[in-house]
Design an enzyme around this catalytic site. Structure first.
Site, mmCIF file in Angstrom:
data_model
loop_
_atom_site.group_PDB
_atom_site.id
_atom_site.type_symbol
_atom_site.label_atom_id
_atom_site.label_comp_id
_atom_site.label_asym_id
_atom_site.label_seq_id
_atom_site.Cartn_x
_atom_site.Cartn_y
_atom_site.Cartn_z
ATOM 1 C CG ASP A 195 56.614 34.414 46.676
ATOM 2 O OD1 ASP A 195 56.292 35.416 46.129
ATOM 3 O OD2 ASP A 195 57.203 33.407 45.851
ATOM 4 C CG PHE A 196 50.256 32.859 50.995
ATOM 5 C CD1 PHE A 196 50.367 31.745 51.487
ATOM 6 C CD2 PHE A 196 48.998 33.309 50.506
ATOM 7 C CE1 PHE A 196 49.167 30.922 51.551
ATOM 8 C CE2 PHE A 196 47.865 32.401 50.556
ATOM 9 C CZ PHE A 196 48.118 31.441 51.109
#
Length: 300
Positions: A195-196
């Site tokens: 979930d960068f």
């Protein structure tokens, strides 16, 4: 055990989980247990915080600062990823009690993320931070505990078809076809953040890397999947500019080249991840955000 302290969960967390969430109701007990387990003194809750966790700034028994994170789910996977990175490019895990969803972390500057920088500088720093995370998910010959990109995305296929409006049917078909083709020809299996984005990179104290990553939902797969979420960072700002479509494609090229990722694979994963995220927003009743993500997917 200490008595359960009063907890005011941030509104973002309450909206995401629902005011009647059993986990929210259990927070005072979970917090009290974690404070007692690690002999911590609570200072304050971090706001606005995340959508699936509560973070409390604490002091350890010796007075050193730390951060206590309580996750509604996924604590074991986050703990495993942070242990694998061992402080290299990511926040350091000090201790964990995954059954209670509790992680004790080094304290970073939660109020200072890459979103505080101009976009070009933020993306440069983001690329540098992300590069340090892409390691094999386990030592050679060992098993890893992480979900794969193939497994994770398979869970979303039915939701995408059900919740993305029919007028975006061509984009849905393209996104799902892209997913299948990308997985059939996956070039690598690395540990990914999952979930960068710029907001997941926080400023650290002197003596550490200046920017460190937090909040992984770790997966195992290819780099292009991880990088794809960054492509749509600051989406509303992007949508407010003229030439958003050409700017989006330029962003894909720059990010792919900076991290030696195939441009077409990054474009395709960016398309898929935008459509998948849109389906979640539509399902939650956030139609405006869903439509914005569909529009972004069209720019690709």
């Amino acid at each position: 055990m200490a008595s359960a302290p009063h907890v005011d969960p941030p509104r973002r967390l309450v909206r995401a989980l629902g005011a009647d969430s059993p986990w929210l109701a259990s927070l005072p007990r979970l917090l009290a247990g974690s404070l007692a387990r690690w002999e911590l003194t609570a200072e304050r809750v971090v706001a606005p915080g995340g959508r699936g966790s509560l973070v409390v700034l604490v002091r350890r028994a010796d007075g050193t600062p730390a951060a206590l994170k309580l996750r509604a789910d996924g604590a074991a996977a986050e703990a495993a990823a942070l242990a694998r990175w061992d402080g290299h490019g990511a926040v350091r895990l000090l201790d964990a009690a995954p059954r209670d969803g509790a992680l004790l972390l080094e304290r970073l500057h939660a109020e200072v993320s890459l979103r505080s920088l101009p976009e070009a500088k933020a993306n440069l720093e983001a690329a540098s931070a992300l590069r340090r995370l892409w390691v094999p998910p386990a030592p050679t010959g060992a098993e890893h505990p992480f979900t794969t990109v193939a497994e994770h995305t398979a869970r979303a296929v039915d939701r995408i078809r059900e919740h993305v409006p029919g007028e975006a049917g061509a984009l849905v078909d393209e996104a799902l076809e892209a997913r299948s083709a990308l997985l059939d020809d996956a070039p690598e299996e690395l540990l990914l953040h999952g979930d960068f984005r710029q907001g997941a990179v926080l400023s650290a104290d002197p003596g550490r890397a200046h920017w460190l990553v937090v909040g992984p939902d770790p997966l195992v797969g290819e780099r292009a999947y991880d990088l794809a979420r960054l492509v749509r960072d600051r989406l509303h700002d992007l949508g407010a500019t003229s030439g958003a479509s050409s700017l989006t494609r330029r962003r894909v090229r720059k990010l792919a080249d900076s991290l030696e990722v195939d441009r077409e694979r990054l474009r395709a994963w960016s398309l898929y991840r935008a459509v998948e995220s849109a389906s979640r927003h539509f399902a939650a009743g956030a139609r405006a955000d869903g439509e914005m993500l569909v529009e972004f997917a069209g720019w690709l």
